[in-house]
Structure formats: C-alpha cells, structure tokens
Design a protein around this motif. Structure first.
Motif, PDB file in Angstrom:
ATOM      1  N   ILE A 160      -6.283   1.581  -7.315  1.00 41.78           N
ATOM      2  CA  ILE A 160      -5.412   1.119  -6.241  1.00 41.78           C
ATOM      3  C   ILE A 160      -5.980  -0.213  -5.782  1.00 41.78           C
ATOM      4  N   VAL A 161      -5.268  -1.287  -6.036  1.00 41.10           N
ATOM      5  CA  VAL A 161      -5.832  -2.619  -5.787  1.00 41.10           C
ATOM      6  C   VAL A 161      -5.014  -3.438  -4.804  1.00 41.10           C
ATOM      7  N   ASN A 162      -4.053  -2.800  -4.138  1.00 38.57           N
ATOM      8  CA  ASN A 162      -3.264  -3.505  -3.129  1.00 38.57           C
ATOM      9  C   ASN A 162      -3.215  -2.663  -1.862  1.00 38.57           C
ATOM     10  N   GLY A 163      -3.795  -3.177  -0.792  1.00 37.87           N
ATOM     11  CA  GLY A 163      -3.899  -2.425   0.444  1.00 37.87           C
ATOM     12  C   GLY A 163      -2.568  -2.232   1.150  1.00 37.87           C
ATOM     13  N   THR A 164      -1.679  -3.218   1.065  1.00 39.59           N
ATOM     14  CA  THR A 164      -0.383  -3.113   1.747  1.00 39.59           C
ATOM     15  C   THR A 164       0.434  -1.950   1.206  1.00 39.59           C
ATOM     16  N   THR A 165       0.569  -1.882  -0.105  1.00 35.66           N
ATOM     17  CA  THR A 165       1.366  -0.807  -0.697  1.00 35.66           C
ATOM     18  C   THR A 165       0.687   0.549  -0.510  1.00 35.66           C
ATOM     19  N   ASN A 166      -0.631   0.572  -0.543  1.00 35.21           N
ATOM     20  CA  ASN A 166      -1.303   1.856  -0.349  1.00 35.21           C
ATOM     21  C   ASN A 166      -1.112   2.355   1.082  1.00 35.21           C
ATOM     22  N   PHE A 167      -1.116   1.429   2.053  1.00 35.50           N
ATOM     23  CA  PHE A 167      -0.837   1.815   3.434  1.00 35.50           C
ATOM     24  C   PHE A 167       0.574   2.388   3.546  1.00 35.50           C
ATOM     25  N   ILE A 168       1.543   1.707   2.958  1.00 31.44           N
ATOM     26  CA  ILE A 168       2.937   2.156   3.040  1.00 31.44           C
ATOM     27  C   ILE A 168       3.101   3.535   2.413  1.00 31.44           C
ATOM     28  N   LEU A 169       2.583   3.721   1.209  1.00 31.93           N
ATOM     29  CA  LEU A 169       2.739   5.008   0.524  1.00 31.93           C
ATOM     30  C   LEU A 169       1.979   6.118   1.235  1.00 31.93           C
ATOM     31  N   SER A 170       0.803   5.803   1.770  1.00 27.33           N
ATOM     32  CA  SER A 170       0.030   6.801   2.515  1.00 27.33           C
ATOM     33  C   SER A 170       0.791   7.264   3.750  1.00 27.33           C
ATOM     34  N   GLU A 171       1.402   6.317   4.475  1.00 28.77           N
ATOM     35  CA  GLU A 171       2.167   6.655   5.672  1.00 28.77           C
ATOM     36  C   GLU A 171       3.420   7.457   5.326  1.00 28.77           C
ATOM     37  N   MET A 172       4.074   7.092   4.231  1.00 32.60           N
ATOM     38  CA  MET A 172       5.247   7.850   3.802  1.00 32.60           C
ATOM     39  C   MET A 172       4.857   9.284   3.469  1.00 32.60           C
ATOM     40  N   ALA A 173       3.732   9.454   2.798  1.00 30.83           N
ATOM     41  CA  ALA A 173       3.281  10.789   2.425  1.00 30.83           C
ATOM     42  C   ALA A 173       2.943  11.633   3.647  1.00 30.83           C
ATOM     43  N   GLU A 185       6.702  -0.901  10.082  1.00 31.08           N
ATOM     44  CA  GLU A 185       5.477  -0.573  10.815  1.00 31.08           C
ATOM     45  C   GLU A 185       4.278  -1.320  10.226  1.00 31.08           C
ATOM     46  N   ALA A 186       4.240  -1.433   8.900  1.00 29.30           N
ATOM     47  CA  ALA A 186       3.156  -2.163   8.243  1.00 29.30           C
ATOM     48  C   ALA A 186       3.163  -3.628   8.661  1.00 29.30           C
ATOM     49  N   TYR A 191      -0.376  -5.384   8.271  1.00 27.53           N
ATOM     50  CA  TYR A 191      -0.710  -5.021   6.892  1.00 27.53           C
ATOM     51  C   TYR A 191       0.240  -5.656   5.885  1.00 27.53           C
ATOM     52  N   ALA A 192       1.457  -5.984   6.322  1.00 22.92           N
ATOM     53  CA  ALA A 192       2.447  -6.581   5.424  1.00 22.92           C
ATOM     54  C   ALA A 192       2.813  -7.976   5.910  1.00 22.92           C
ATOM     55  N   GLU A 193       2.971  -8.901   4.965  1.00 24.03           N
ATOM     56  CA  GLU A 193       3.375 -10.266   5.289  1.00 24.03           C
ATOM     57  C   GLU A 193       4.846 -10.293   5.724  1.00 24.03           C
ATOM     58  N   ALA A 194       5.249 -11.400   6.339  1.00 23.09           N
ATOM     59  CA  ALA A 194       6.658 -11.560   6.716  1.00 23.09           C
ATOM     60  C   ALA A 194       7.541 -11.431   5.480  1.00 23.09           C
ATOM     61  N   ASP A 195       7.093 -11.987   4.358  1.00 19.65           N
ATOM     62  CA  ASP A 195       7.750 -11.775   3.066  1.00 19.65           C
ATOM     63  C   ASP A 195       6.803 -10.928   2.221  1.00 19.65           C
ATOM     64  N   PRO A 196       7.040  -9.618   2.132  1.00 20.58           N
ATOM     65  CA  PRO A 196       6.098  -8.721   1.450  1.00 20.58           C
ATOM     66  C   PRO A 196       6.314  -8.605  -0.056  1.00 20.58           C
ATOM     67  N   ALA A 198       5.403 -10.105  -2.823  1.00 24.60           N
ATOM     68  CA  ALA A 198       4.262 -10.121  -3.758  1.00 24.60           C
ATOM     69  C   ALA A 198       3.548  -8.780  -3.785  1.00 24.60           C
ATOM     70  N   ASP A 199       3.499  -8.112  -2.637  1.00 30.13           N
ATOM     71  CA  ASP A 199       2.828  -6.817  -2.562  1.00 30.13           C
ATOM     72  C   ASP A 199       3.731  -5.687  -3.046  1.00 30.13           C
ATOM     73  N   VAL A 200       4.900  -5.542  -2.429  1.00 31.19           N
ATOM     74  CA  VAL A 200       5.715  -4.351  -2.685  1.00 31.19           C
ATOM     75  C   VAL A 200       6.380  -4.365  -4.056  1.00 31.19           C
ATOM     76  N   GLU A 201       6.530  -5.535  -4.662  1.00 32.65           N
ATOM     77  CA  GLU A 201       7.089  -5.594  -6.013  1.00 32.65           C
ATOM     78  C   GLU A 201       6.000  -5.607  -7.092  1.00 32.65           C
ATOM     79  N   GLY A 202       4.747  -5.509  -6.688  1.00 36.30           N
ATOM     80  CA  GLY A 202       3.666  -5.339  -7.657  1.00 36.30           C
ATOM     81  C   GLY A 202       3.074  -6.611  -8.237  1.00 36.30           C
ATOM     82  N   TYR A 203       3.510  -7.797  -7.760  1.00 37.79           N
ATOM     83  CA  TYR A 203       2.990  -9.043  -8.326  1.00 37.79           C
ATOM     84  C   TYR A 203       1.490  -9.205  -8.044  1.00 37.79           C
ATOM     85  N   ASP A 204       1.085  -8.901  -6.827  1.00 34.39           N
ATOM     86  CA  ASP A 204      -0.320  -9.019  -6.454  1.00 34.39           C
ATOM     87  C   ASP A 204      -1.179  -8.112  -7.333  1.00 34.39           C
ATOM     88  N   ALA A 205      -0.769  -6.868  -7.473  1.00 33.01           N
ATOM     89  CA  ALA A 205      -1.534  -5.918  -8.291  1.00 33.01           C
ATOM     90  C   ALA A 205      -1.543  -6.321  -9.765  1.00 33.01           C
TER      91      ALA A 205
END
Length: 435
Positions: A160-173, A185-186, A191-196, A198-205
C-alpha cells in the motif's frame, strides 16, 4: 571520523510542506548532522515560486525565484529537489548532475519516467542521485532493495503506497459510507488534494510501482508500463461482500517476477483488490503505508509507517542528504542504477490472478449453471459462489481460482452479454492467497 573543515553547500528547490521541514531540520539539527557527516552543511539558498510569501524561520536573503541560478552556483555541492512534476525539475536536476553536484529528490513522477536519463548523468559525472523519499515517505524501501538485498534475488514487492486511497478505503470499510462521502471527508481533513485524480485513479501508486520494479528486478520500468486502475468504482456493497469472504479492499501496488511460457517477465500493476483479513496488509489502515518484499533467501520483509506528510518525508530526504554529503567528504559513491537483467514487462493479460465478480442477475432457474459455464469454457475454476437477494435484487457473487487475466476478463465480457446477467456491477481481483 576525521572531520573536514570545508562545509558542504546545499541548495533546496521548493518550500512546500516537505521543503519547509527539510530547511527546519537542517537549521535545528546542524550540529548533529555535522557530526554524522564529518563536515558542516550550509544552506546556500532556497528556490521558491513566490518571494512575497511569508517563510517563517528562514532568512529572506536565502530565498530566490531563480532555481537554475541557484543550482549553478559554485558554492553549491548538493541539490535537494522538492518541486515535484516533470518540468522544470528534470532540467534542474540534469543541470545539477552535469555540474558535478549530487542530487536528492522526492520526485516520484520524474523518477518513474526519467530514471534512466538521470542515473546516466549521475554516473557520467561521478555524483550521487538519491530518491528514497520518492516511495512511501519515511519508510525505508529503496535503500534495503539497493543495498541490504543486493546479494539476494527479490521475487515480489507488494504493498500500500498511497496514503490518500488507503484512508478512503479504510473509512469505507469501517463506516459503511460510500466513496463520494468519504472522499469529501478526506479532503476536509487534508488527506486528499482539491484535485485527487493522481491518487484515486492510481497514477501516484503507479509511479511508485515503476520505481520499485526497476530496482527490485534490475530492469528499467516506466510508469506508463504499469497496469493501473483506481478506486472510484468501489462501493459500500463491495465492502459488504468482501466481509462475507473474510476480506477487505485495498489499493495495491504489485511488482513480481512471473513466468510466461518459459520466459521470465516483470508484472507491475496497481489496482484495488480483495485482501484476506489475516494478511498483514489488511491491517494497514488510515493514511499509513506498508510494503512487503519477498526475497529468495531473506523471505518476507515488511516495511510499515508514515507514507506521506512533511516531517516523515523530510526524514527520508535528510537520510539521503547525509549519505550524499558523506560521500562528498570521503570521496565515496552511492549505488549506481542496475539494469543488467533487462526483463520485459508483461501485459496484464498474461498475469495469473483470482477474480471476484458481482452480478445482478435475473431471478430464474438455471442462472448459476449458465454463469459457471462461461467460466468453465475458459478453463477457470470457481472457488466460491454466493447467491443473495431475490426478485429484482437477485445477485450472484463468484470468486475464482487463479487463471490468466485475459481468460478472466474475457469471461466477464461474455457475462455482460448474457440475457440472464442484468449487470456486472463489480469486478475486483483477489490477492494475498496461494490458491
């Protein structure tokens, strides 16, 4: 350690969260850093975009909006690049390396696409290029792969190499809330940028996966070669179903050696996947990161900690800075890029995976037989089936054994054309098992 009286001049490019922390530590821990390096570090300048902005605790005489002029100064020995992005970072780093200055960077996007060019420049001019902070923040991953495991053979790196997506999925769970609500909420919590995107579409990871794969398998892999899927399609219903299979959902970056018809290749991929609750990565929650490395002799090694943030990332930057400065004092060199293996990157179609497929189906006799027949046609064994609901809310969930991704995706495409399958509502892979 014999101490040198000649100071090492440092230029910092960028003063965001990480740059601010790097400058603070350089200032506050100057005596400790000098003792560890064998020479004093002296901050020569800090390049910023806006000179009018208040920079607390920094001598304004050190600030400049001309990063190239700072890089090219004769009294600068080491350059710390914290601007991010490709432009102008690539040009500035090349200028530093070609000018005989070592570079420390946290720029994952740049290293994922241009590591070959930058590494060659560092080698040609006999200087160092360090980038521990480009992957997983404070967690030491790059150095163990390049140094501690240099005599071993790494077979797999996953995590798990992206903190934003891990926060989102952890909260959903945990909360049962939907993706949109948790993303908002992120953002509110920072935890999430105004334009997320890069994180939520997996580009950062994907950028981080490219870096890890290149190092682990001694082959050059770019971000564009990493198969990438994001988390925007994950729903609360997916988590409900995952729980029934004793799993949770994580966005994973996976790099591994695979055998394709007798040829060794690299698989590098990023996607949300079901992970069994008893797997170590399933317990990594919030904005934390974790990376598991599996080596031939060392076995499985786990690295866990803060994957982002100003101070944690600055810690990794300073670790690299100390190493580069020591090399400068004692005329040493850091590890060079190793691409001797030259392994090709496999298509996602060639990768053996397990699938979780959730379908809305017609509530009629024979649906299960028809669906299982489509899997059987492509030689895919079904591990588990769950039927839920009735009438207009009838659902069928299938979990498969391992088969090629092409066979799995072809089966899903066939299911979507069946009259009895009203909708294929979710398709996820299942990782962390040996089946």
């Amino acid at each position: 350690m014999k101490e040198s009286s000649r100071p090492i001049g440092v230029a910092v490019l960028g003063m965001g969260n990480v740059g601010t922390e790097v400058v603070r530590i350089l200032t506050e821990k100057a005596a400790d850093l000098q003792a560890r390096i064998g020479a004093p570090l002296e901050l020569r300048g800090v390049a910023v975009r806006d000179l009018s902005k208040e920079r607390k605790g920094v001598d304004r005489a050190l600030l400049t909006d001309d990063p190239m002029a700072l890089v090219q100064r004769d009294d600068v020995d080491l350059v710390v690049e914290l601007l991010g992005g490709i432009k102008p970072a690539r040009k500035l780093i090349l200028a530093a390396l070609e000018g005989g200055k070592s570079v420390v960077t946290a720029n994952k996007a740049l290293m994922a696409e241009h590591s070959g060019e930058l590494s060659k420049a560092a080698e040609d001019h006999r200087v160092d290029l360090y980038f521990e902070a480009a992957v997983a923040g404070a967690i030491p991953v790059i150095r163990p792969l390049t140094q501690s495991l240099a005599g071993d053979s790494v077979n797999r790196v996953a995590g798990i190499v992206n903190g934003t997506t891990n926060f989102i999925l952890s909260e959903m769970a945990e909360s049962g809330a939907g993706y949109g609500k948790v993303l908002a909420e992120a953002g509110r919590l920072g935890y999430a940028e105004a334009d997320p995107t890069a994180d939520v579409e997996g580009y950062d990871a994907a950028s981080k996966a490219a870096i890890l794969a290149s190092i682990a398998f001694h082959s050059r892999v770019t971000a564009s070669e990493v198969h990438r899927e994001g988390i925007t399609g994950i729903s609360a219903k997916d988590f409900d179903a995952a729980k029934k299979f004793d799993c949770t959902i994580k966005l994973l970056a996976i790099c591994e050696r695979i055998d394709v018809d007798g040829e060794q290749k690299i698989s590098a991929r990023v996607y949300p996947a079901l992970v069994p609750l008893d797997h170590p990565l399933a317990t990594v929650n919030g904005a934390f990161n974790a990376v598991a490395v599996e080596a031939e002799n060392a076995g499985r090694l786990m690295f866990y900690g803060q994957g982002a943030g100003g101070a944690p990332t600055a810690s990794a930057v300073l670790g690299d800075l100390v190493m580069a400065a020591r090399n400068r004092v004692f005329h040493g060199r850091g590890p060079l890029e190793s691409t001797y293996a030259g392994l090709p990157v496999a298509s996602i179609d060639e990768v053996p995976t397990r699938y979780y497929v959730s379908m809305k189906v017609a509530d009629v006799a024979g649906v299960l037989h028809q669906v299982s027949g489509e899997f059987a046609k492509r030689g895919i064994s079904i591990a588990a089936v769950r039927q839920e609901g009735a009438g207009d809310d009838a659902r069928l969930i299938v979990v498969t054994h391992r088969a090629s991704d092409r066979a799995q995706s072809d089966t899903v495409a066939a299911l979507e054309k069946m009259d009895s399958v009203l909708k294929v509502s979710s398709v996820l892979r299942l990782e962390g098992t040996n089946d």
